[in-house]
Design an enzyme around this catalytic site. Structure first.
Site, PDB file in Angstrom:
ATOM      1  N   ASP A  97       0.791  -1.230   0.000  1.00 48.54           N
ATOM      2  CA  ASP A  97       0.000   0.000   0.000  1.00 48.54           C
ATOM      3  C   ASP A  97       0.824   1.281   0.000  1.00 48.54           C
ATOM      4  O   ASP A  97       0.329   2.340   0.360  1.00 48.54           O
ATOM      5  CB  ASP A  97      -0.897  -0.002   1.244  1.00 48.54           C
ATOM      6  CG  ASP A  97      -0.099  -0.243   2.517  1.00 48.54           C
ATOM      7  OD1 ASP A  97       1.114   0.013   2.514  1.00 48.54           O
ATOM      8  OD2 ASP A  97      -0.690  -0.683   3.518  1.00 48.54           O
ATOM      9  N   GLU A 119       0.295  -9.109  -1.131  1.00 49.41           N
ATOM     10  CA  GLU A 119      -0.315  -8.598   0.110  1.00 49.41           C
ATOM     11  C   GLU A 119      -1.581  -7.799  -0.221  1.00 49.41           C
ATOM     12  O   GLU A 119      -1.770  -6.654   0.196  1.00 49.41           O
ATOM     13  CB  GLU A 119       0.671  -7.767   0.952  1.00 49.41           C
ATOM     14  CG  GLU A 119       0.230  -7.657   2.409  1.00 49.41           C
ATOM     15  CD  GLU A 119       1.229  -6.902   3.274  1.00 49.41           C
ATOM     16  OE1 GLU A 119       2.246  -7.497   3.667  1.00 49.41           O
ATOM     17  OE2 GLU A 119       0.974  -5.717   3.575  1.00 49.41           O
ATOM     18  N   GLU A 133      -2.282   5.080   2.933  1.00 53.00           N
ATOM     19  CA  GLU A 133      -2.173   3.666   2.525  1.00 53.00           C
ATOM     20  C   GLU A 133      -3.514   3.019   2.202  1.00 53.00           C
ATOM     21  O   GLU A 133      -3.603   2.179   1.305  1.00 53.00           O
ATOM     22  CB  GLU A 133      -1.448   2.858   3.610  1.00 53.00           C
ATOM     23  CG  GLU A 133       0.034   3.172   3.759  1.00 53.00           C
ATOM     24  CD  GLU A 133       0.313   4.398   4.635  1.00 53.00           C
ATOM     25  OE1 GLU A 133      -0.648   5.033   5.129  1.00 53.00           O
ATOM     26  OE2 GLU A 133       1.499   4.731   4.826  1.00 53.00           O
ATOM     27  N   HIS A 206       6.116   5.670  13.009  1.00 52.44           N
ATOM     28  CA  HIS A 206       6.411   6.470  11.814  1.00 52.44           C
ATOM     29  C   HIS A 206       5.193   6.922  11.029  1.00 52.44           C
ATOM     30  O   HIS A 206       5.321   7.749  10.128  1.00 52.44           O
ATOM     31  CB  HIS A 206       7.320   5.690  10.861  1.00 52.44           C
ATOM     32  CG  HIS A 206       6.617   4.555  10.179  1.00 52.44           C
ATOM     33  ND1 HIS A 206       5.819   4.721   9.060  1.00 52.44           N
ATOM     34  CD2 HIS A 206       6.553   3.243  10.459  1.00 52.44           C
ATOM     35  CE1 HIS A 206       5.328   3.552   8.695  1.00 52.44           C
ATOM     36  NE2 HIS A 206       5.743   2.638   9.525  1.00 52.44           N
ATOM     37  N   ARG A 208       2.285   8.508   9.016  1.00 49.61           N
ATOM     38  CA  ARG A 208       2.025   9.922   8.679  1.00 49.61           C
ATOM     39  C   ARG A 208       0.934  10.527   9.548  1.00 49.61           C
ATOM     40  O   ARG A 208       1.039  11.652  10.009  1.00 49.61           O
ATOM     41  CB  ARG A 208       1.605  10.030   7.205  1.00 49.61           C
ATOM     42  CG  ARG A 208       2.739  10.412   6.285  1.00 49.61           C
ATOM     43  CD  ARG A 208       2.237  10.604   4.865  1.00 49.61           C
ATOM     44  NE  ARG A 208       3.173  11.385   4.070  1.00 49.61           N
ATOM     45  CZ  ARG A 208       4.322  10.945   3.598  1.00 49.61           C
ATOM     46  NH1 ARG A 208       4.708   9.721   3.847  1.00 49.61           N
ATOM     47  NH2 ARG A 208       5.108  11.743   2.882  1.00 49.61           N
ATOM     48  N   HIS A 239      12.874   5.916  12.985  1.00 55.06           N
ATOM     49  CA  HIS A 239      12.659   6.188  11.558  1.00 55.06           C
ATOM     50  C   HIS A 239      13.399   7.486  11.223  1.00 55.06           C
ATOM     51  O   HIS A 239      13.402   8.418  12.030  1.00 55.06           O
ATOM     52  CB  HIS A 239      11.156   6.339  11.313  1.00 55.06           C
ATOM     53  CG  HIS A 239      10.775   6.379   9.868  1.00 55.06           C
ATOM     54  ND1 HIS A 239      11.054   7.460   9.065  1.00 55.06           N
ATOM     55  CD2 HIS A 239      10.150   5.473   9.080  1.00 55.06           C
ATOM     56  CE1 HIS A 239      10.611   7.214   7.840  1.00 55.06           C
ATOM     57  NE2 HIS A 239      10.058   6.011   7.823  1.00 55.06           N
TER      58      HIS A 239
HETATM   59  C1  UD1 Z   1       6.532   5.054   3.831  1.00 56.21           C
HETATM   60  C2  UD1 Z   1       5.169   4.583   3.332  1.00 56.21           C
HETATM   61  C3  UD1 Z   1       4.447   3.828   4.442  1.00 56.21           C
HETATM   62  C4  UD1 Z   1       5.310   2.744   5.038  1.00 56.21           C
HETATM   63  C5  UD1 Z   1       6.663   3.317   5.433  1.00 56.21           C
HETATM   64  C6  UD1 Z   1       7.565   2.212   5.906  1.00 56.21           C
HETATM   65  C7  UD1 Z   1       3.956   5.989   1.734  1.00 56.21           C
HETATM   66  C8  UD1 Z   1       3.151   7.204   1.549  1.00 56.21           C
HETATM   67  N1  UD1 Z   1       4.370   5.745   2.986  1.00 56.21           N
HETATM   68  O1  UD1 Z   1       6.297   5.998   4.863  1.00 56.21           O
HETATM   69  O2  UD1 Z   1       3.271   3.266   3.911  1.00 56.21           O
HETATM   70  O3  UD1 Z   1       4.657   2.247   6.173  1.00 56.21           O
HETATM   71  O4  UD1 Z   1       7.275   3.952   4.311  1.00 56.21           O
HETATM   72  O5  UD1 Z   1       8.650   2.694   6.623  1.00 56.21           O
HETATM   73  O6  UD1 Z   1       4.257   5.279   0.797  1.00 56.21           O
HETATM   74  N2  UD1 Z   1      13.813   8.986   5.133  1.00 56.21           N
HETATM   75  C9  UD1 Z   1      15.179   8.976   5.043  1.00 56.21           C
HETATM   76  N3  UD1 Z   1      15.804   7.807   4.658  1.00 56.21           N
HETATM   77  C10 UD1 Z   1      15.129   6.680   4.367  1.00 56.21           C
HETATM   78  C11 UD1 Z   1      13.730   6.708   4.457  1.00 56.21           C
HETATM   79  C12 UD1 Z   1      13.090   7.868   4.824  1.00 56.21           C
HETATM   80  O7  UD1 Z   1      15.842   9.965   5.307  1.00 56.21           O
HETATM   81  O8  UD1 Z   1      15.751   5.653   4.042  1.00 56.21           O
HETATM   82  C13 UD1 Z   1      13.135  10.226   5.586  1.00 56.21           C
HETATM   83  C14 UD1 Z   1      13.078  11.305   4.507  1.00 56.21           C
HETATM   84  O9  UD1 Z   1      13.190  12.560   5.112  1.00 56.21           O
HETATM   85  C15 UD1 Z   1      11.670  11.122   3.942  1.00 56.21           C
HETATM   86  C16 UD1 Z   1      10.906  10.764   5.204  1.00 56.21           C
HETATM   87  O10 UD1 Z   1      11.787   9.935   5.947  1.00 56.21           O
HETATM   88  O11 UD1 Z   1      11.212  12.279   3.316  1.00 56.21           O
HETATM   89  C17 UD1 Z   1       9.588  10.078   5.009  1.00 56.21           C
HETATM   90  O12 UD1 Z   1       9.714   8.980   4.108  1.00 56.21           O
HETATM   91  P1  UD1 Z   1       8.409   8.529   3.245  1.00 56.21           P
HETATM   92  O13 UD1 Z   1       8.760   7.354   2.404  1.00 56.21           O
HETATM   93  O14 UD1 Z   1       7.797   9.696   2.591  1.00 56.21           O
HETATM   94  O15 UD1 Z   1       7.374   8.131   4.368  1.00 56.21           O
HETATM   95  P2  UD1 Z   1       7.394   6.958   5.426  1.00 56.21           P
HETATM   96  O16 UD1 Z   1       6.828   7.516   6.679  1.00 56.21           O
HETATM   97  O17 UD1 Z   1       8.730   6.327   5.462  1.00 56.21           O
HETATM   98  N1  UDP Z   2      12.344  -3.148  10.773  1.00 56.24           N
HETATM   99  C1  UDP Z   2      13.726  -3.181  10.581  1.00 56.24           C
HETATM  100  N2  UDP Z   2      14.521  -2.339  11.334  1.00 56.24           N
HETATM  101  C2  UDP Z   2      14.009  -1.480  12.245  1.00 56.24           C
HETATM  102  C3  UDP Z   2      12.598  -1.437  12.405  1.00 56.24           C
HETATM  103  C4  UDP Z   2      11.803  -2.274  11.646  1.00 56.24           C
HETATM  104  O1  UDP Z   2      14.238  -3.956   9.776  1.00 56.24           O
HETATM  105  O2  UDP Z   2      14.778  -0.765  12.889  1.00 56.24           O
HETATM  106  C5  UDP Z   2      11.502  -4.027   9.935  1.00 56.24           C
HETATM  107  C6  UDP Z   2      10.439  -4.832  10.640  1.00 56.24           C
HETATM  108  O3  UDP Z   2      10.931  -6.054  11.091  1.00 56.24           O
HETATM  109  C7  UDP Z   2       9.384  -5.000   9.560  1.00 56.24           C
HETATM  110  C8  UDP Z   2       9.507  -3.745   8.734  1.00 56.24           C
HETATM  111  O4  UDP Z   2      10.770  -3.181   9.051  1.00 56.24           O
HETATM  112  O5  UDP Z   2       9.700  -6.087   8.715  1.00 56.24           O
HETATM  113  C9  UDP Z   2       8.401  -2.778   9.040  1.00 56.24           C
HETATM  114  O6  UDP Z   2       8.682  -1.568   8.431  1.00 56.24           O
HETATM  115  P1  UDP Z   2       7.952  -0.231   8.808  1.00 56.24           P
HETATM  116  O7  UDP Z   2       7.460  -0.287  10.198  1.00 56.24           O
HETATM  117  O8  UDP Z   2       8.898   0.857   8.454  1.00 56.24           O
HETATM  118  O9  UDP Z   2       6.763  -0.168   7.761  1.00 56.24           O
HETATM  119  P2  UDP Z   2       5.269  -0.724   7.751  1.00 56.24           P
HETATM  120  O10 UDP Z   2       5.321  -2.192   7.947  1.00 56.24           O
HETATM  121  O11 UDP Z   2       4.519   0.006   8.809  1.00 56.24           O
HETATM  122  O12 UDP Z   2       4.768  -0.351   6.407  1.00 56.24           O
END
Ligand code: UD1
Ligand code: UDP
Length: 367
Positions: A97, A119, A133, A206, A208, A239
């Site tokens: 999602d 999924e 999502e 994390h 939103r 995060h």
């Molecule tokens: C995204 C997904 C969410 C998922 C999550 C898993 C969308 C809209 N959201 O949310 O569904 O649960 O990933 O973690 O698709 N950033 C870094 N380095 C990284 C990753 C993120 O610096 O490797 C920072 C950046 O500032 C970025 C912010 O985190 O702009 C948010 O990342 P983003 O992918 O927009 O949203 P997530 O909350 O990670």
């Molecule tokens: N995870 C990881 N390192 C961390 C925290 C989480 O590898 O420090 C893994 C966790 O085991 C799971 C996945 O990341 O498999 C979940 O990711 P996240 O919570 O970012 O996203 P969501 O599942 O909510 O989309």
């Protein structure tokens, strides 16, 4: 000529759940497979690719700090279009999602390329929770040709929505495939030494819709628990989102019982889940992994699309209010009977062969 499969993902959880599928396709060798990462995540994606030794053929590198949904959607849509035009896949796999999955499906729809959704079927039916999502996954279902549902329970959502029965397959969740390769019962690390003799609580946040005030409430509850219980140690791999970090440092910083650390790679995180007392999270994937490891999860959200874990008894929805999170933590720490009950719940997410099932289905129907 071999049929061409393109597997697309962009974030940490998609990578953890799609790498086993990539490996399975490559192992069997009947299809040509390429991986395209959007790079919606950067460091967190790299950690997973390195762990599973998957090297993408395409990397769109779209991430920028503080990215908006407009940024991700528009850059991924155009980037994936170019990959689709160049590679001309017969089938494209997306996961779950995320906005990467949504934009990739949309690009396929515009070019009339079939999409396989891994999924599929998860729903809250509240378009704003989780945001965005819930919209993404409903929209992907509209565009997908194959729906790989992790459980029978969520496959029923797809049936209710009118998807053809023969387009839905119940496979288990590929996250269990990943867990099977990472968890070791003899795991030890600097963190397990630090927490030795105490109860370790793992924390992640994390979402939103939780950024800002709800996250402050969540962290206040956690801080109170850390101050009250001498035998508790809390580990919070943060995060990288700056808004998460700001709240974490402000509310959870400066306590000997709480460690705020960089995201762990999935190997360490899975093993620490296996080692911990319980988990506090708003994550989706963790709700699926915890039952397989017999660990209770307090879900800091108002809704979940993972009713299997609630039914099994591993998950408890505790919302984002300080009071409700605090009381639920106290209950788990003080009431051993209730704690044990949550630990003993069965794993509803399959036997770790979901990727194998998906590949067999594709080979059967697509070769
Ligand atoms: C995204 C997904 C969410 C998922 C999550 C898993 C969308 C809209 N959201 O949310 O569904 O649960 O990933 O973690 O698709 N950033 C870094 N380095 C990284 C990753 C993120 O610096 O490797 C920072 C950046 O500032 C970025 C912010 O985190 O702009 C948010 O990342 P983003 O992918 O927009 O949203 P997530 O909350 O990670
Ligand atoms: N995870 C990881 N390192 C961390 C925290 C989480 O590898 O420090 C893994 C966790 O085991 C799971 C996945 O990341 O498999 C979940 O990711 P996240 O919570 O970012 O996203 P969501 O599942 O909510 O989309």
């Amino acid at each position: 000529m071999k049929k061409r499969m393109l597997i697309v993902f962009g974030t940490r959880p998609e990578a953890i759940k799609m790498c086993p599928l990539v490996k399975e396709f490559c192992k069997r060798g009947k299809m040509e497979v390429r991986v395209c990462v959007s790079g919606q995540h950067r460091e967190m994606l790299k950690q997973v690719l390195e762990l599973f030794d998957v090297v993408p053929e395409y990397d769109l590198k779209i991430m920028k700090p503080g990215q908006s949904l407009f940024d991700i959607t528009s850059k991924a849509l155009v980037g994936i279009r170019d990959v689709l035009v160049e590679y001309k896949p017969d089938l494209v796999f997306v996961h779950g999602d995320t906005t990467t999955a949504f934009a990739s499906s949309l690009a396929c729809f515009y070019l009339q390329i079939p999409v396989a959704h891994v999924e599929a079927g998860l729903r809250t039916y509240n378009i704003y929770s989780p945001f965005p999502e819930e919209f993404n996954r409903q929209a992907i279902s509209l565009m997908a040709k194959y729906h790989f549902a992790p459980t029978k329970m969520v496959s029923e959502n797809l049936i209710k929505e009118g998807k053809a029965q023969d387009s839905i397959y119940i496979t288990g969740n590929t996250v269990i495939d990943a867990l099977k390769t990472t968890v070791r019962n003899d795991y030890k690390s600097e963190i397990t030494e630090w927490a030795k003799g105490n109860r370790l609580i793992l924390i992640t946040a994390h979402r939103r819709e939780n950024l800002g005030e709800p996250m402050y409430h969540m962290f206040h509850a956690i801080r109170k628990i850390a101050e009250e219980y001498e035998d508790v140690r809390m580990l919070c791999p943060m995060h990288p989102n700056p808004k998460v970090r700001e709240a974490a440092y402000k509310i959870l910083g400066g306590s000997d019982r709480i460690r705020l650390i960089e995201p762990l790679n999935a190997y360490d995180f899975h093993n620490l889940m296996n080692h911990c007392y319980f988990i506090l999270t708003d994550s989706g994937g963790i709700q699926e992994e915890a039952p397989a490891l017999n660990k209770p999860v307090l879900v800091m959200r108002d809704t979940t699309e993972r009713p299997e874990g609630l039914k099994a008894g591993t998950l408890m929805l505790v919302g984002t209010e300080e009071g409700s999170i605090y009381s639920a933590c106290k209950m788990l720490l003080d009431n051993i009977e209730q704690y044990q009950k949550m630990c003993q719940a069965p794993n509803p997410y399959g036997d770790g062969n979901a990727s194998k099932r998906i590949v067999e289905i594709v080979e059967r129907d697509f070769l």
